[in-house]
Write a protein that holds these residues in place. Sequence first.
Motif, short mmCIF file in Angstrom:
data_model
loop_
_atom_site.label_atom_id
_atom_site.label_comp_id
_atom_site.label_asym_id
_atom_site.label_seq_id
_atom_site.Cartn_x
_atom_site.Cartn_y
_atom_site.Cartn_z
N GLY A 158 20.27 55.91 53.93
CA GLY A 158 19.48 56.24 54.28
C GLY A 158 19.13 57.07 56.01
O GLY A 158 19.97 55.77 56.57
N HIS A 187 16.71 48.60 56.37
CA HIS A 187 16.32 49.75 56.10
C HIS A 187 15.02 48.37 56.06
O HIS A 187 13.66 49.20 56.42
CB HIS A 187 16.51 50.10 55.04
N ARG A 188 14.46 47.59 55.55
CA ARG A 188 13.64 47.43 55.21
C ARG A 188 12.86 46.67 56.47
O ARG A 188 11.50 46.80 56.93
CB ARG A 188 13.20 46.01 53.88
N SER A 227 13.03 52.46 63.66
CA SER A 227 12.74 53.45 62.25
C SER A 227 13.37 53.94 61.00
O SER A 227 14.08 55.13 61.37
CB SER A 227 11.09 53.51 63.26
N THR A 228 12.64 53.86 60.15
CA THR A 228 12.81 54.46 59.35
C THR A 228 11.74 55.81 59.53
O THR A 228 11.54 57.32 58.19
CB THR A 228 12.03 53.94 57.37
N ASN A 229 10.44 55.94 60.41
CA ASN A 229 9.95 56.71 60.17
C ASN A 229 10.60 58.33 61.68
O ASN A 229 11.03 57.86 62.18
CB ASN A 229 8.79 56.53 61.17
N ALA A 279 12.26 49.52 58.61
CA ALA A 279 10.76 49.90 58.01
C ALA A 279 9.18 49.07 58.49
O ALA A 279 8.13 49.63 58.56
CB ALA A 279 10.18 50.16 56.35
N ASP A 338 19.55 60.59 65.40
CA ASP A 338 19.62 59.95 64.03
C ASP A 338 20.29 59.43 63.27
O ASP A 338 21.82 59.91 63.55
CB ASP A 338 18.56 61.56 63.52
N LEU A 341 17.66 57.35 59.45
CA LEU A 341 17.07 55.79 60.32
C LEU A 341 17.14 57.30 61.68
O LEU A 341 17.53 57.28 62.02
CB LEU A 341 17.67 54.68 60.05
#
Length: 227
Positions: free
Chosen positions: A202, A7-8, A221-223, A11, A176, A204
Motif C-alpha cells: 500500500g 504499515h500498521r 504515515s499512511t495518511n 498508521a 510518496d 505511504l
Amino acid sequence: MGSQGLHRAAAHARRGVSGAGRRHERGDWGRSWSLGAVALVVGIGVVLGGCSTPAPEVEKTPSVVSEAPSPTSTPTPVPTGPVKPERPADMDRTDEVGAAAAATYFLELYPYVMATGDLEEWERVSLVDLCEFCVKVSADVASQQAAGTTYSGGDVEVDVTKTYPLDTLLGAYPVDVVLSQDASVIASEDGTVIESSESVSGPLRVEVMYDGDAWLLLEVSTNMPTS
C-alpha cells in the motif's frame, strides 16, 4: 505486544505532510669403471696399444613420485540471519533524488531493526522529537526484548512514486511510495506464534530532511495528502 507490520506502525503517525608439493626419491646413480692396458712390441716399431673394458651400462633407478593430497579448500562463510541494508550512493545528494534514496533506505531498515533489535542506525537517523513512527518502532523493539520474543519475515520492497520539492515550512521533502511487505511473525522462545501479519502492499508518505550533514527521518504515515 507492539505491532510488527510497517504499515500498521505507520498508521500510528498522526500526520503525513506533505573471500602439492611433490617428493622425488631419485635412485643413486651407481657407476663402476675398470681399465686394462696391454703393451706389444712388434719388429722395429713399437706399437702401444691399450684396451679399455667398456664401462657397464648403469641401470637407472626410476624416480618415484609421491603425490601429496590436494589441499582442502575452506568454504566461504555464508551470512545467516537478517542483513543490514546498504546505504545507497544517492544519499550523498541533497536534492530530491537524495530524498527518495533516503526514504527507501529508512523503510528498508525496518525489518532489520525488528529482527535484530539493533537500534544504533535507526536512532541515528530518526528525528525522535518529531517522528512518532520512529518512536513506535523503537518501543516495539524494546517490548520484544523485554518479552524475549523474536521477529522474522517482513522483508520490504519500496517503489517511490513521487518526490515533492522541498517543503520550506518543514524543511523536509515529502516522498510518496508504495511499500510491499512480506508476512511476518513474532514468536516466543519456544517457537509459539504470538502475533502474525500477512503480506501487505500500500501507499505511504515518508518525510525526510537533510540537516546539512545527513538525511534524517521525520515521519512515515499512511495518511496520504492529496497535494
